[in-house]
Structure formats: structure tokens, C-alpha cells
Write a protein that holds these residues in place. Sequence first.
Motif, PDB file in Angstrom:
ATOM      1  N   GLY A  25     -10.801   9.145  19.130  1.00  0.00           N
ATOM      2  CA  GLY A  25      -9.505   9.476  19.722  1.00  0.00           C
ATOM      3  C   GLY A  25      -8.390   9.603  18.708  1.00  0.00           C
ATOM      4  N   ILE A  26      -8.438   8.793  17.657  1.00  0.00           N
ATOM      5  CA  ILE A  26      -7.337   8.752  16.688  1.00  0.00           C
ATOM      6  C   ILE A  26      -7.756   9.399  15.364  1.00  0.00           C
ATOM      7  N   GLY A  27      -9.042   9.272  15.023  1.00  0.00           N
ATOM      8  CA  GLY A  27      -9.540   9.821  13.761  1.00  0.00           C
ATOM      9  C   GLY A  27      -9.291  11.308  13.552  1.00  0.00           C
ATOM     10  N   ALA A  38     -19.649  11.092  11.883  1.00  0.00           N
ATOM     11  CA  ALA A  38     -20.373  10.244  10.926  1.00  0.00           C
ATOM     12  C   ALA A  38     -19.800   8.822  10.939  1.00  0.00           C
ATOM     13  N   TRP A  39     -18.487   8.716  11.035  1.00  0.00           N
ATOM     14  CA  TRP A  39     -17.800   7.413  11.092  1.00  0.00           C
ATOM     15  C   TRP A  39     -18.177   6.686  12.399  1.00  0.00           C
ATOM     16  N   ALA A  40     -18.101   7.410  13.528  1.00  0.00           N
ATOM     17  CA  ALA A  40     -18.392   6.788  14.830  1.00  0.00           C
ATOM     18  C   ALA A  40     -19.831   6.296  14.912  1.00  0.00           C
ATOM     19  N   PHE A  82     -12.150  -4.769   9.905  1.00  0.00           N
ATOM     20  CA  PHE A  82     -11.951  -3.958  11.109  1.00  0.00           C
ATOM     21  C   PHE A  82     -10.531  -4.084  11.647  1.00  0.00           C
ATOM     22  N   LEU A  83      -9.943  -2.958  12.027  1.00  0.00           N
ATOM     23  CA  LEU A  83      -8.731  -2.948  12.856  1.00  0.00           C
ATOM     24  C   LEU A  83      -8.827  -1.689  13.708  1.00  0.00           C
ATOM     25  N   TYR A  84      -9.103  -1.872  14.968  1.00  0.00           N
ATOM     26  CA  TYR A  84      -9.332  -0.722  15.853  1.00  0.00           C
ATOM     27  C   TYR A  84      -8.642  -0.955  17.187  1.00  0.00           C
ATOM     28  N   CYS A  85      -8.058   0.121  17.741  1.00  0.00           N
ATOM     29  CA  CYS A  85      -7.316   0.042  18.999  1.00  0.00           C
ATOM     30  C   CYS A  85      -7.710   1.212  19.894  1.00  0.00           C
ATOM     31  N   ARG A  86      -7.939   0.934  21.162  1.00  0.00           N
ATOM     32  CA  ARG A  86      -8.230   2.039  22.080  1.00  0.00           C
ATOM     33  C   ARG A  86      -7.060   3.013  22.073  1.00  0.00           C
ATOM     34  N   HIS A  89      -4.046   2.533  24.239  1.00  0.00           N
ATOM     35  CA  HIS A  89      -3.133   1.423  23.942  1.00  0.00           C
ATOM     36  C   HIS A  89      -2.514   1.545  22.556  1.00  0.00           C
ATOM     37  N   ALA A  90      -2.771   2.681  21.882  1.00  0.00           N
ATOM     38  CA  ALA A  90      -2.168   2.875  20.561  1.00  0.00           C
ATOM     39  C   ALA A  90      -0.654   2.980  20.707  1.00  0.00           C
ATOM     40  N   GLY A  91       0.053   2.441  19.737  1.00  0.00           N
ATOM     41  CA  GLY A  91       1.514   2.509  19.768  1.00  0.00           C
ATOM     42  C   GLY A  91       2.158   1.545  20.740  1.00  0.00           C
ATOM     43  N   THR A  92       1.400   0.567  21.223  1.00  0.00           N
ATOM     44  CA  THR A  92       1.958  -0.410  22.172  1.00  0.00           C
ATOM     45  C   THR A  92       2.119  -1.790  21.550  1.00  0.00           C
ATOM     46  N   GLY A  93       1.827  -1.904  20.274  1.00  0.00           N
ATOM     47  CA  GLY A  93       2.022  -3.176  19.596  1.00  0.00           C
ATOM     48  C   GLY A  93       0.806  -4.083  19.555  1.00  0.00           C
ATOM     49  N   ALA A  94      -0.325  -3.653  20.106  1.00  0.00           N
ATOM     50  CA  ALA A  94      -1.521  -4.515  20.101  1.00  0.00           C
ATOM     51  C   ALA A  94      -1.987  -4.783  18.668  1.00  0.00           C
ATOM     52  N   ALA A  95      -2.087  -3.727  17.867  1.00  0.00           N
ATOM     53  CA  ALA A  95      -2.546  -3.912  16.484  1.00  0.00           C
ATOM     54  C   ALA A  95      -1.538  -4.728  15.679  1.00  0.00           C
ATOM     55  N   THR A  96      -0.259  -4.519  15.952  1.00  0.00           N
ATOM     56  CA  THR A  96       0.772  -5.306  15.255  1.00  0.00           C
ATOM     57  C   THR A  96       0.632  -6.789  15.588  1.00  0.00           C
ATOM     58  N   ALA A  97       0.425  -7.094  16.863  1.00  0.00           N
ATOM     59  CA  ALA A  97       0.267  -8.496  17.269  1.00  0.00           C
ATOM     60  C   ALA A  97      -0.961  -9.111  16.602  1.00  0.00           C
ATOM     61  N   THR A 116      -8.232  -4.614   2.099  1.00  0.00           N
ATOM     62  CA  THR A 116      -8.936  -3.817   3.093  1.00  0.00           C
ATOM     63  C   THR A 116      -9.259  -2.445   2.524  1.00  0.00           C
ATOM     64  N   GLU A 117     -10.080  -1.688   3.242  1.00  0.00           N
ATOM     65  CA  GLU A 117     -10.304  -0.274   2.945  1.00  0.00           C
ATOM     66  C   GLU A 117      -9.819   0.471   4.183  1.00  0.00           C
ATOM     67  N   ALA A 118      -8.710   1.179   4.034  1.00  0.00           N
ATOM     68  CA  ALA A 118      -7.992   1.694   5.196  1.00  0.00           C
ATOM     69  C   ALA A 118      -8.188   3.192   5.374  1.00  0.00           C
ATOM     70  N   SER A 119      -8.397   3.583   6.630  1.00  0.00           N
ATOM     71  CA  SER A 119      -8.354   5.003   7.008  1.00  0.00           C
ATOM     72  C   SER A 119      -6.927   5.522   6.823  1.00  0.00           C
ATOM     73  N   GLU A 120      -6.739   6.812   7.052  1.00  0.00           N
ATOM     74  CA  GLU A 120      -5.379   7.369   6.941  1.00  0.00           C
ATOM     75  C   GLU A 120      -4.430   6.675   7.924  1.00  0.00           C
ATOM     76  N   LEU A 127       0.824   0.034   5.151  1.00  0.00           N
ATOM     77  CA  LEU A 127       1.960   0.245   4.233  1.00  0.00           C
ATOM     78  C   LEU A 127       3.229  -0.364   4.828  1.00  0.00           C
ATOM     79  N   LYS A 128       3.402  -0.196   6.146  1.00  0.00           N
ATOM     80  CA  LYS A 128       4.603  -0.741   6.801  1.00  0.00           C
ATOM     81  C   LYS A 128       4.575  -2.255   6.879  1.00  0.00           C
ATOM     82  N   ARG A 129       3.421  -2.840   6.598  1.00  0.00           N
ATOM     83  CA  ARG A 129       3.292  -4.296   6.670  1.00  0.00           C
ATOM     84  C   ARG A 129       3.093  -4.917   5.291  1.00  0.00           C
ATOM     85  N   GLY A 130       3.549  -4.193   4.275  1.00  0.00           N
ATOM     86  CA  GLY A 130       3.638  -4.785   2.938  1.00  0.00           C
ATOM     87  C   GLY A 130       2.437  -4.609   2.044  1.00  0.00           C
TER      88      GLY A 130
HETATM   89  C1  LIG Z   1      -4.983   1.613  12.797  1.00  0.00           C
HETATM   90  C2  LIG Z   1      -4.621   1.368  14.252  1.00  0.00           C
HETATM   91  C3  LIG Z   1      -5.351   0.149  14.765  1.00  0.00           C
HETATM   92  C4  LIG Z   1      -3.111   1.130  14.354  1.00  0.00           C
HETATM   93  O1  LIG Z   1      -2.813   0.899  15.711  1.00  0.00           O
HETATM   94  P1  LIG Z   1      -1.421   1.262  16.388  1.00  0.00           P
HETATM   95  O2  LIG Z   1      -1.682   1.521  17.808  1.00  0.00           O
HETATM   96  O3  LIG Z   1      -0.721   2.310  15.618  1.00  0.00           O
HETATM   97  O4  LIG Z   1      -0.638  -0.096  16.183  1.00  0.00           O
HETATM   98  P2  LIG Z   1       0.624  -0.696  16.958  1.00  0.00           P
HETATM   99  O5  LIG Z   1       0.751  -0.137  18.327  1.00  0.00           O
HETATM  100  O6  LIG Z   1       0.577  -2.180  16.850  1.00  0.00           O
HETATM  101  O7  LIG Z   1       1.827  -0.286  16.019  1.00  0.00           O
HETATM  102  C5  LIG Z   1       2.234   1.024  15.877  1.00  0.00           C
HETATM  103  C6  LIG Z   1       3.616   1.204  16.451  1.00  0.00           C
HETATM  104  O8  LIG Z   1       3.693   0.766  17.803  1.00  0.00           O
HETATM  105  C7  LIG Z   1       5.071   0.576  18.091  1.00  0.00           C
HETATM  106  N1  LIG Z   1       5.223  -0.406  19.153  1.00  0.00           N
HETATM  107  C8  LIG Z   1       5.376  -0.086  20.432  1.00  0.00           C
HETATM  108  N2  LIG Z   1       5.516  -1.186  21.173  1.00  0.00           N
HETATM  109  C9  LIG Z   1       5.458  -2.236  20.324  1.00  0.00           C
HETATM  110  C10 LIG Z   1       5.550  -3.651  20.514  1.00  0.00           C
HETATM  111  N3  LIG Z   1       5.721  -4.187  21.720  1.00  0.00           N
HETATM  112  N4  LIG Z   1       5.423  -4.446  19.430  1.00  0.00           N
HETATM  113  C11 LIG Z   1       5.243  -3.925  18.212  1.00  0.00           C
HETATM  114  N5  LIG Z   1       5.161  -2.580  17.985  1.00  0.00           N
HETATM  115  C12 LIG Z   1       5.276  -1.747  19.035  1.00  0.00           C
HETATM  116  C13 LIG Z   1       5.719   0.158  16.837  1.00  0.00           C
HETATM  117  O9  LIG Z   1       6.878   0.935  16.699  1.00  0.00           O
HETATM  118  C14 LIG Z   1       4.700   0.438  15.743  1.00  0.00           C
HETATM  119  O10 LIG Z   1       5.297   1.285  14.807  1.00  0.00           O
HETATM  120  P3  LIG Z   1       5.366   0.903  13.230  1.00  0.00           P
HETATM  121  O11 LIG Z   1       3.943   0.976  12.731  1.00  0.00           O
HETATM  122  O12 LIG Z   1       6.235   1.961  12.698  1.00  0.00           O
HETATM  123  O13 LIG Z   1       5.934  -0.489  13.139  1.00  0.00           O
HETATM  124  C15 LIG Z   1      -4.970   2.600  15.135  1.00  0.00           C
HETATM  125  O14 LIG Z   1      -4.301   3.738  14.625  1.00  0.00           O
HETATM  126  C16 LIG Z   1      -6.445   2.905  15.230  1.00  0.00           C
HETATM  127  O15 LIG Z   1      -7.178   2.260  15.971  1.00  0.00           O
HETATM  128  N6  LIG Z   1      -6.878   3.964  14.493  1.00  0.00           N
HETATM  129  C17 LIG Z   1      -8.256   4.472  14.553  1.00  0.00           C
HETATM  130  C18 LIG Z   1      -9.233   3.550  13.911  1.00  0.00           C
HETATM  131  C19 LIG Z   1      -8.853   3.240  12.490  1.00  0.00           C
HETATM  132  O16 LIG Z   1      -8.485   4.115  11.704  1.00  0.00           O
HETATM  133  N7  LIG Z   1      -8.993   1.956  12.152  1.00  0.00           N
HETATM  134  C20 LIG Z   1      -8.826   1.503  10.813  1.00  0.00           C
HETATM  135  C21 LIG Z   1     -10.121   1.630  10.080  1.00  0.00           C
HETATM  136  S1  LIG Z   1      -9.917   1.179   8.412  1.00  0.00           S
END
Ligand SMILES: CC(C)(COP(=O)(O)OP(=O)(O)OC[C@H]1O[C@@H](n2cnc3c(N)ncnc32)[C@H](O)[C@@H]1OP(=O)(O)O)[C@@H](O)C(=O)NCCC(=O)NCCS
Length: 156
Positions: A25-27, A38-40, A82-86, A89-97, A116-120, A127-130
Motif C-alpha cells: 500500500g505504501i511501498g 520481492a519485498w512483500a 521493523f516499523l510497519y503500519c496498515r 492508519h498511516a498518518g494517524t500517529g500510530a507509528a509515532t506513538a 535501522t535500515e530504512a525504506s524511503e 529523519l524527523k525523529r533525529g
Molecule cells: C514508515 C511508516 C511506518 C510511517 O508511518 P506513518 O503512518 O507515516 O507514521 P505516523 O502516522 O505516526 O506519522 C506520520 C504523520 O502522521 C501525522 N499525525 C497525524 N495524527 C497524529 C497524531 N495523533 N500523533 C502524531 N502524529 C500524527 C503526523 O503529522 C506525522 O507527520 P510527521 O512525520 O511529519 O511528524 C509507514 O510509512 C509504513 O508503514 N510504510 C511502509 C512500510 C515501510 O516502509 N516500513 C519501514 C521498513 S524499513
Amino acid sequence: MHPLRPYRPDDAAHLCDIFVEAVRGIGPSDYTPEQVEAWAAGASAERFGALAGDGRKVWVALDPTDLPCAFIDLEADGHVDFLYCRPAHAGTGAATALYSTLEAHAREFGLARLHTEASEAARRFFLKRGFAVTQRRDFPVNGVMIHNYAMEKRLS
Ligand SMILES: CC(C)(COP(=O)(O)OP(=O)(O)OC[C@H]1O[C@@H](n2cnc3c(N)ncnc32)[C@H](O)[C@@H]1OP(=O)(O)O)[C@@H](O)C(=O)NCCC(=O)NCCS
């Protein structure tokens, strides 16, 4: 707000689904269809089932129906595998939490460095987390060339 909890062995099938959904979905924003498939193909319930027993920490984020929608792991040496999000639910803060919990745990246990070894998509996220990129990596996965980035963050 996504509640978090530690991984349970019965999460393995969910983690496998999250991995495949996230990659497919995101790749495609950053990788070709061949690279995405190949990744999946690296996902299996066995692979995620093994996570419970190898000593690493794994946390899952829950959706409003209490099902896992994202996950992250931390190995003893500070490696994040691993860091993966459906996509739903992307962009909802789950990965940030999840990441915030991981970093707090790493600091509490005195780890000097996360790496880590990070995808794009993950590169942009970390990068946004230091984190800083230390190297671009080009390598074959299931016979298809792909790339990611070695990244690290010093905690001390
Ligand atoms: C990498 C990945 C996990 C990031 O997930 P994400 O959905 O972008 O993460 P989040 O929702 O936590 O954060 C992204 C944005 O959500 C926004 N957001 C929305 N609601 C939010 C909330 N309540 N709290 C925090 N952030 C929130 C933020 O603005 C944040 O933006 P920022 O990154 O500029 O701070 C996701 O892109 C993914 O699964 N990718 C495919 C698989 C992959 O590449 N995995 C890594 C393999 S190495």
C-alpha cells in the motif's frame, strides 16, 4: 490516539498482514512493482511468530476495534528491524506513538544508539525523529535489486 501494548504470540498473523499491506500500500510511492512484490514476499507467519522468542521487544498499536494496525521492534543492541503500519492508519500517529515508546524504553535501558535500515518512507519518518543517514544500501531481495538507508540516532 492509538493504544499500545507488547506483542503477544497470537499477533503473528496480524503482523504478517500489516507487513504485506504496508509494503503493497505504501511501498509503490517509492519502489517499482517488482521491488514491492520481492519485498512483500519476505513476510510469513513463521517469521513473525519467531519474534516472541528471540529476546527482542515488540510493541503493537491497536485500531479502534482493538486489532493491531502497526508494529515496531527493538533488538538488544538498539537495532530497529521493523516499523510497519496498515495504509488505512498511516498518518494517524500510530507509528509515532510506537517510536516514542521504543525510544523511551531504549533510554531507560541505557542504550547509547538506535540504528535501522530504512525504506524511503521510513527514512523520511526517522529523519524527523533525529536519525541521520550513514549509508545508502543497494542489495538484492528475492533476485530483485532494491535500496534502503542505514540510519542511526545517538541517544547519549
Ligand atoms: C514508515 C511508516 C511506518 C510511517 O508511518 P506513518 O503512518 O507515516 O507514521 P505516523 O502516522 O505516526 O506519522 C506520520 C504523520 O502522521 C501525522 N499525525 C497525524 N495524527 C497524529 C497524531 N495523533 N500523533 C502524531 N502524529 C500524527 C503526523 O503529522 C506525522 O507527520 P510527521 O512525520 O511529519 O511528524 C509507514 O510509512 C509504513 O508503514 N510504510 C511502509 C512500510 C515501510 O516502509 N516500513 C519501514 C521498513 S524499513
